[in-house]
Design a protein around this motif. Structure first.
Motif, PDB file in Angstrom:
ATOM      1  N   PHE A 112       0.796  -1.236   0.000  1.00 28.50           N
ATOM      2  CA  PHE A 112       0.000   0.000   0.000  1.00 28.50           C
ATOM      3  C   PHE A 112       0.824   1.279   0.000  1.00 28.50           C
ATOM      4  O   PHE A 112       0.279   2.352   0.107  1.00 28.50           O
ATOM      5  N   GLN A 113       2.132   1.147  -0.114  1.00 32.23           N
ATOM      6  CA  GLN A 113       2.898   2.396  -0.007  1.00 32.23           C
ATOM      7  C   GLN A 113       3.677   2.767  -1.249  1.00 32.23           C
ATOM      8  O   GLN A 113       4.575   3.601  -1.181  1.00 32.23           O
ATOM      9  N   GLU A 114       3.331   2.157  -2.348  1.00 35.99           N
ATOM     10  CA  GLU A 114       3.990   2.571  -3.577  1.00 35.99           C
ATOM     11  C   GLU A 114       2.984   3.244  -4.485  1.00 35.99           C
ATOM     12  O   GLU A 114       1.800   2.894  -4.487  1.00 35.99           O
ATOM     13  N   ASP A 115       3.470   4.188  -5.269  1.00 36.00           N
ATOM     14  CA  ASP A 115       2.578   4.936  -6.151  1.00 36.00           C
ATOM     15  C   ASP A 115       1.798   4.028  -7.087  1.00 36.00           C
ATOM     16  O   ASP A 115       0.646   4.323  -7.436  1.00 36.00           O
ATOM     17  N   TYR A 117       0.306   1.500  -6.493  1.00 33.04           N
ATOM     18  CA  TYR A 117      -0.861   0.872  -5.872  1.00 33.04           C
ATOM     19  C   TYR A 117      -1.998   1.855  -5.608  1.00 33.04           C
ATOM     20  O   TYR A 117      -2.908   1.557  -4.824  1.00 33.04           O
ATOM     21  N   ILE A 118      -1.951   2.991  -6.246  1.00 32.92           N
ATOM     22  CA  ILE A 118      -2.995   3.998  -5.998  1.00 32.92           C
ATOM     23  C   ILE A 118      -4.396   3.437  -6.262  1.00 32.92           C
ATOM     24  O   ILE A 118      -5.343   3.778  -5.560  1.00 32.92           O
ATOM     25  N   PHE A 119      -4.535   2.570  -7.236  1.00 32.91           N
ATOM     26  CA  PHE A 119      -5.857   1.980  -7.520  1.00 32.91           C
ATOM     27  C   PHE A 119      -5.921   0.495  -7.162  1.00 32.91           C
ATOM     28  O   PHE A 119      -6.785  -0.229  -7.654  1.00 32.91           O
ATOM     29  N   ASN A 124      -5.662  -4.551  -8.810  1.00 30.38           N
ATOM     30  CA  ASN A 124      -5.561  -3.452  -9.772  1.00 30.38           C
ATOM     31  C   ASN A 124      -5.960  -3.951 -11.162  1.00 30.38           C
ATOM     32  O   ASN A 124      -5.567  -5.045 -11.562  1.00 30.38           O
ATOM     33  N   SER A 125      -6.707  -3.148 -11.886  1.00 30.66           N
ATOM     34  CA  SER A 125      -7.113  -3.600 -13.223  1.00 30.66           C
ATOM     35  C   SER A 125      -5.920  -3.650 -14.182  1.00 30.66           C
ATOM     36  O   SER A 125      -6.005  -4.248 -15.249  1.00 30.66           O
ATOM     37  N   ASN A 126      -4.828  -3.058 -13.814  1.00 32.54           N
ATOM     38  CA  ASN A 126      -3.611  -3.094 -14.629  1.00 32.54           C
ATOM     39  C   ASN A 126      -2.832  -4.373 -14.313  1.00 32.54           C
ATOM     40  O   ASN A 126      -2.323  -4.543 -13.205  1.00 32.54           O
ATOM     41  N   TRP A 155      -2.494  -8.271   4.794  1.00 34.76           N
ATOM     42  CA  TRP A 155      -3.517  -7.235   4.809  1.00 34.76           C
ATOM     43  C   TRP A 155      -3.443  -6.435   3.523  1.00 34.76           C
ATOM     44  O   TRP A 155      -2.360  -5.978   3.135  1.00 34.76           O
ATOM     45  N   ASN A 161     -12.936   4.179  -3.772  1.00 36.64           N
ATOM     46  CA  ASN A 161     -13.502   5.304  -3.025  1.00 36.64           C
ATOM     47  C   ASN A 161     -14.874   5.742  -3.516  1.00 36.64           C
ATOM     48  O   ASN A 161     -15.551   6.493  -2.815  1.00 36.64           O
ATOM     49  N   PRO A 201      -7.804   2.233   4.030  1.00 33.39           N
ATOM     50  CA  PRO A 201      -7.882   3.541   3.369  1.00 33.39           C
ATOM     51  C   PRO A 201      -8.916   3.653   2.267  1.00 33.39           C
ATOM     52  O   PRO A 201      -9.079   4.745   1.728  1.00 33.39           O
ATOM     53  N   THR A 206     -13.996  -2.157   0.127  1.00 36.48           N
ATOM     54  CA  THR A 206     -12.689  -2.767   0.339  1.00 36.48           C
ATOM     55  C   THR A 206     -12.788  -4.207  -0.142  1.00 36.48           C
ATOM     56  O   THR A 206     -13.770  -4.893   0.173  1.00 36.48           O
ATOM     57  N   ASP A 207     -11.798  -4.655  -0.886  1.00 36.24           N
ATOM     58  CA  ASP A 207     -11.945  -5.956  -1.543  1.00 36.24           C
ATOM     59  C   ASP A 207     -12.161  -7.097  -0.551  1.00 36.24           C
ATOM     60  O   ASP A 207     -12.995  -7.963  -0.781  1.00 36.24           O
TER      61      ASP A 207
ATOM     62  N   THR B  44      -4.305   9.298   3.224  1.00 37.22           N
ATOM     63  CA  THR B  44      -4.673   8.674   4.482  1.00 37.22           C
ATOM     64  C   THR B  44      -3.392   8.467   5.300  1.00 37.22           C
ATOM     65  O   THR B  44      -2.302   8.768   4.840  1.00 37.22           O
ATOM     66  N   PHE B  46      -2.006   5.879   5.672  1.00 35.50           N
ATOM     67  CA  PHE B  46      -1.214   4.830   5.035  1.00 35.50           C
ATOM     68  C   PHE B  46      -0.360   5.343   3.884  1.00 35.50           C
ATOM     69  O   PHE B  46       0.707   4.815   3.619  1.00 35.50           O
ATOM     70  N   LYS B  47      -0.842   6.400   3.224  1.00 34.73           N
ATOM     71  CA  LYS B  47      -0.118   6.851   2.038  1.00 34.73           C
ATOM     72  C   LYS B  47      -0.720   8.143   1.511  1.00 34.73           C
ATOM     73  O   LYS B  47      -1.939   8.277   1.430  1.00 34.73           O
ATOM     74  N   PHE B  49      -0.609   9.837  -1.991  1.00 32.56           N
ATOM     75  CA  PHE B  49      -0.160   9.662  -3.370  1.00 32.56           C
ATOM     76  C   PHE B  49       0.107  11.033  -3.979  1.00 32.56           C
ATOM     77  O   PHE B  49      -0.807  11.852  -4.079  1.00 32.56           O
TER      78      PHE B  49
ATOM     79  N   HIS D 242     -21.878  -4.158  -2.091  1.00 34.55           N
ATOM     80  CA  HIS D 242     -20.704  -5.017  -2.192  1.00 34.55           C
ATOM     81  C   HIS D 242     -21.088  -6.460  -1.845  1.00 34.55           C
ATOM     82  O   HIS D 242     -20.688  -7.398  -2.541  1.00 34.55           O
ATOM     83  N   GLN D 349      -8.805   3.515 -15.741  1.00 29.24           N
ATOM     84  CA  GLN D 349      -8.655   3.902 -14.330  1.00 29.24           C
ATOM     85  C   GLN D 349      -9.009   5.377 -14.124  1.00 29.24           C
ATOM     86  O   GLN D 349      -8.343   6.095 -13.384  1.00 29.24           O
TER      87      GLN D 349
END
Lengths: 406, 406, 406, 406
Positions: A112-115, A117-119, A124-126, A155, A161, A201, A206-207, B44, B46-47, B49, D242, D349
């Motif tokens: 969760f802390q890399e750019d 992973y924003i979506f 991620n759909s990518n 986790w 959002n 967040p 949330t999945d 948040t 957590f991050k 962006f 959901h 996205q």
């Protein structure tokens, strides 16, 4: 004084029909894992208050964690978070831990802390991002193998959002896909502990939002996958001990992230907001540990108790100590429940009698018991006082501010 | 197409007994303030962006805010946050704003991002910290004076994380003491808008936890003090529009921080989670604006509508536009309530009739109205589309990542 | 056994700096009022389970309530509900109570069980209904006068189920109008205790929805009007002890309706869901009782402690006993807080120290203290056991099913 | 007027790429079942307000329900509750229904209104009570067979009020045992719809507390068992759509009990508190109905849409009409989502674009569409108005007060 207090305690418990040797034996065998990140700076979105003396690297985190074990005797393992605890030489870290009398516990991937992973990470759909995220999971399996850990604690911050932002069901499939790949990479002795959380967040969906989603996924993956219950990850008005009992019965409760909350995922000191809830969780666990079904008993006996808290304003090591002591206290109280008495009252549908049999154990002051236990084990009678007098807190101040944080 | 759509709309509203000229006139006069910080990076715990093109200083924030006003025509003022928007030369900032067609709006002190405030700002038991915090409040009054702002918008993160941590009632007295000093420093035309919030970043108690505490304090301070309602600052199961109506009736509703939430203080795009709630808030406001009591009417007509959101994953300017457009949409719908019809149904205690009279206005598509209005005002019919086609978003990319954040 | 247990307890408290004589004196003077309706049948909207032996009239309710007082020594008064407890001869009821060693406590008007109140009682848009409702309030003042009660305890079910259903602000005015008339009819020694509740039976808005509305109304009425806190009447995530502290500080806390809840207004046995909350409420009260401000002290010393619970499935008298005993237990624990220690820790901003000073009192087992106290007072050491052995429960079975319910 | 409005609407939807014939065809085929008990008196634990004209027996309930179908054309079936709708001659009831143009829908067992069930029905520790409860389930299977119903809709009030009151895991086993027996008794074409609810009337734990427990049980039972989602049965802060999407993906969503709530299980008119949520539920369903997986599509196409509301203060038939119309309105809006547009925005996205594609369909006024549809079907353009003018409401007044209630 303690002698007299313990003598009174002993007699009381004898009168209540409690086998204190059994209680002590259970108290000696419980292990509560502390998290490396719990020794670093943390805070809220508004501010992380930097504290002096906070560890600057994983090695120092283990030094602090070792203090907690040294004083309590029940915290022999330390969870790590990758990449926060990434080191060049894991063997060195492992030896460092051993030299301090502790070991490396669960390995926690961080997605969760890399750019990128924003979506989302594994949802991620990518596909490139999903690949990267899954590779990190595989890397963590390898790290677990290297450090001799048998637990991978997962986790995911993944979610959305806004309504419509993403395809909820496709993400569900991607989650399963990534975890299946990870599952297959695990050694037979490893466990995958799947955490869930209803929000933050992500603020729309949330999945892995609740125990049902984590449980269903764990079922699909296989016996090495189990559910991890974080006590702060439920909507208000959720009966957490009911979920605990349910998962035990399904032999799918893998572990806990203990912390305490009054509002959302406050991540406060364990047992500070509603200690009775913690007691009632242990009551369900002990109830299952005496089940006629061997699978349920085995599940109850292999729960990974882990602390996951985030101290924003209080000093780290004492706050961790407080959490560990509160866990121990509530566990001790639950051990004093006279289960025969409960079952008899339940059998005659005596609501008040059954409630009383449970609550009255909670009302017992277990201090004499815990002090006696510590004395038997050569531990300080009051670990917090011992810590404050030890000078350790002062000795680490030269680390300065600016230690590790998340 | 729009012509025919508007003709149908016009006839429908005429049939419903709605005076469209009045509606348009109200829609032309509403002002929605956007916050300078809403153009910067946020996230948040957590991050955060970082996004490309985010403003690097207050001047650039005003440039972005000016786009929103240019496209919507209803956002002529921009709230500032001190010290985030601290500049050496406020006059220069003021002129910059004016040159862009906007002005400086509410001044927001910041009392939560310095190490000194770890245990509170104006409610800190340390008098030196209280003094420092109060001085910052006074500084903000001076800045408001300098920039010609008549509103001071106060949010305090002050609170505690644990039972016993602090003396709740002493802190209450200190809060009142600091705000009294600030109140006395204000010019007669200035308003103090007091915000409340039930939790976060404090997790046990928050000094100004609910509308009742903010209201009681505003009452003690005097007529220039009013309550600020942030739509995300209430426990689940709170009827926000009831609080709005109540404060209007007491002539103590000063303004709003609009945002949207499904869980806690999610700070999402306004109207994205439960648009009906926003409509119902405006319904109460319009109801009060037609009251027989002049004080209530005046209060309803002087509400400071402000957006306060924190976009974690979406582009800033379009997200702000979306919020502003959603506010405008719900306000327009509320203006289509036939209040006579509502009152008649209420008078005959016709529950379903009264409910229908309110809800049916909500169900009307106000697009033809808003397009007509925008055309009359020389604004783009679809501000979002116009923004996306304007090239502005691309033009600011050279600012790079690493802009302002909080 | 008890002797040794108490000796240990006594020494421990001495070491902690606690004055046990003071503690005992406080424990002897607290009074907890039980409600007449708590002895009758009750349930949920789905089912009222009729129990055998339930009182058939107010006289029998007092007989049951007298048992609770006889066994605990702290329940000398019984709240009545009009018209549930309407009798032709209140003097007879008063004498009956006296003969049983108890007295009539707070008088509770009932404005929710007549068809006329379908759309509200004192806030009904129909003036005839408002008149009728207000007359009932006045009747209750007269009854209070007749029975020598000094407390009128007001809960209104008034509210709406749908947006638009009624004019929220007009209803606010009508509420004030009715209570003003009632207030003026009260004798100088009488208190009006105004309860609030956020929902149920109204599901959109409730006229007195939170403490702020009850408080503001009490302020407008005058010094004889105070707020009544029902512990189950707040949204999840509300810090009830904060509200208690706030109202004490404003000298407007009049009393409590104690009960316990995990979800909504569950009305369970006091202290059964989260006993720590009850302890923390008493901690705030005792903190205020030692305030430098005489008005605050006086307020803290004149709180009307009342139980208001609704047992759906458990036997009535033992359930009431359990509630009373739980109140006594948590009050006793709060009396063991070393306030000097708390204040010193607070003064040095020692979060963990202050928290520990409060929580550690909660962890003490007060059984030896309460047993000693009861022995001093000639009360049974274990009131619940004494009740179960007394045969009273069996003696009332001939009353049959079909007793009073609400 | 309607012609011009529809012409504009038609052109708008054409421009948006919506196939209106498809939309109309879907709108013509949706069926919304109304519940027999929704026509009777109901209320809260505080009061059931008796209304004049309420049906006195199942036959009259069907007459009222037939009105709703006659006016809306989408309510051809009526759920029954046993024993509330127990009759000697089910064939007569079936013929009565047919003569009114409706049919008998889901059969709902009732296991919460007998004294025997005070501590649970199928989860009661007393085997005799479990046997009785299971027999009632089997009886309902037989009734379903008799009346030609293919759906058994199960809600259990079973749970506990206090910690320790009962053995949570044993009750879990008993629940499974009873439902297995029932499952085996069902005909191959029958479906068992398992409802869940987190609290009320049980206030500590409820045996089937959430979707996860209902889902796991349905999985164990087999393909004829599915989950029933009651929109009011979740803790605050639960994303219901959901859960809907999740269950669809697992091919285990069987149906809905639609109603609306702001607080707990308020059981208000559908869509009256947060209409957007209802729209988002239909959005997820339509998304699944277009899935590549045939099982998911089939599940989405066989959802049992049922209304389950409890009008406390509003007239029954119009309230039911309002609910049905609100369902139809939100379903129509969801049909106007341009799914290609959503998917394209999701694929790139584009958070704001995707959100807009969903929300903008919600903002469309579907009145012209629904009026056109009704005209095509020979239904009144405004069913509510038609009902009020029909004189039916007056015609049933001679039934008097004192009709059926629950």
């Amino acid at each position: 004084m303690q002698d007299r207090a313990y003598a009174v305690f002993e007699e009381q418990q004898k009168n209540r029909g409690i086998d204190l040797e059994h209680v002590k034996s259970k108290l000696k065998s419980i292990e509560v894992e502390t998290p490396s990140w719990g020794y670093g700076d943390s805070g809220t979105r508004f501010k992380v208050f930097k504290q002096e003396g906070v560890p600057r690297d994983p090695f120092e985190k283990f030094e602090d964690a070792a203090q907690v074990h040294k004083l309590t005797g029940i915290c022999p393992s330390v969870a790590i978070h990758i990449p926060w605890d990434k080191v060049d030489d894991y063997d060195k870290l492992k030896r460092h831990a051993a030299s301090l009398g502790v070991r490396i516990g669960a390995v926690n991937p961080n997605l969760f802390q890399e750019d990128d992973y924003i979506f989302g990470s594994v949802t991620n759909s990518n596909p490139a991002v999903r690949r990267k995220a899954t590779d990190h999971l595989l890397e963590c399996v390898q790290i677990a193998r290297t450090v001799g850990s048998d637990a991978l604690s997962l986790w995911f911050a993944d979610g959305t959002n806004y309504p419509g932002q993403a395809d909820i069901r496709k993400r569900k499939a991607w989650m399963q896909e990534a975890l299946t790949e990870m599952y297959q990479a695990m050694d037979p002795a490893m466990r995958m502990l799947i955490e869930y959380k209803f929000f933050e967040p992500a603020f729309y969906h949330t999945d892995l939002a609740d125990w049902g989603m984590a449980f269903n996924l764990a079922n699909k993956l296989g016996p090495q996958a189990q559910v991890l219950v974080d006590t702060g990850h439920h909507p208000q008005g959720t009966n957490v001990e009911h979920i605990v009992a349910y998962l035990l019965d399904e032999e799918k409760l893998g572990g806990f992230h203990f912390n305490s909350r009054k509002y959302a995922d406050d991540d406060l000191i364990v047992g500070s907001a509603n200690p009775y809830e913690l007691f009632l969780i242990f009551y369900q666990i002990l109830e299952a540990a005496a089940d006629t079904n061997a699978g349920v008993r085995r599940t109850a006996d292999h729960i990974a108790y882990m602390i996951d808290q985030s101290h924003a304003i209080e000093p780290k090591i004492p706050a961790m100590l407080r959490s560990v002591l509160n866990v121990q206290t509530q566990y001790a109280k639950a051990l004093l429940v006279n289960f025969d008495e409960v079952r008899e009252a339940q059998a005659r549908q005596d609501v008040l009698g059954a409630e009383d049999a449970v609550r009255s154990a909670y009302e017992i002051d277990v201090t004499p018991l815990l002090v006696a236990l510590r004395e038997e084990q050569g531990l300080p009678a009051d670990p917090m006082k011992a810590y404050l007098q030890s000078g350790y807190g002062e000795s680490i101040l030269p680390r300065g501010k600016g230690g590790a944080s998340w």
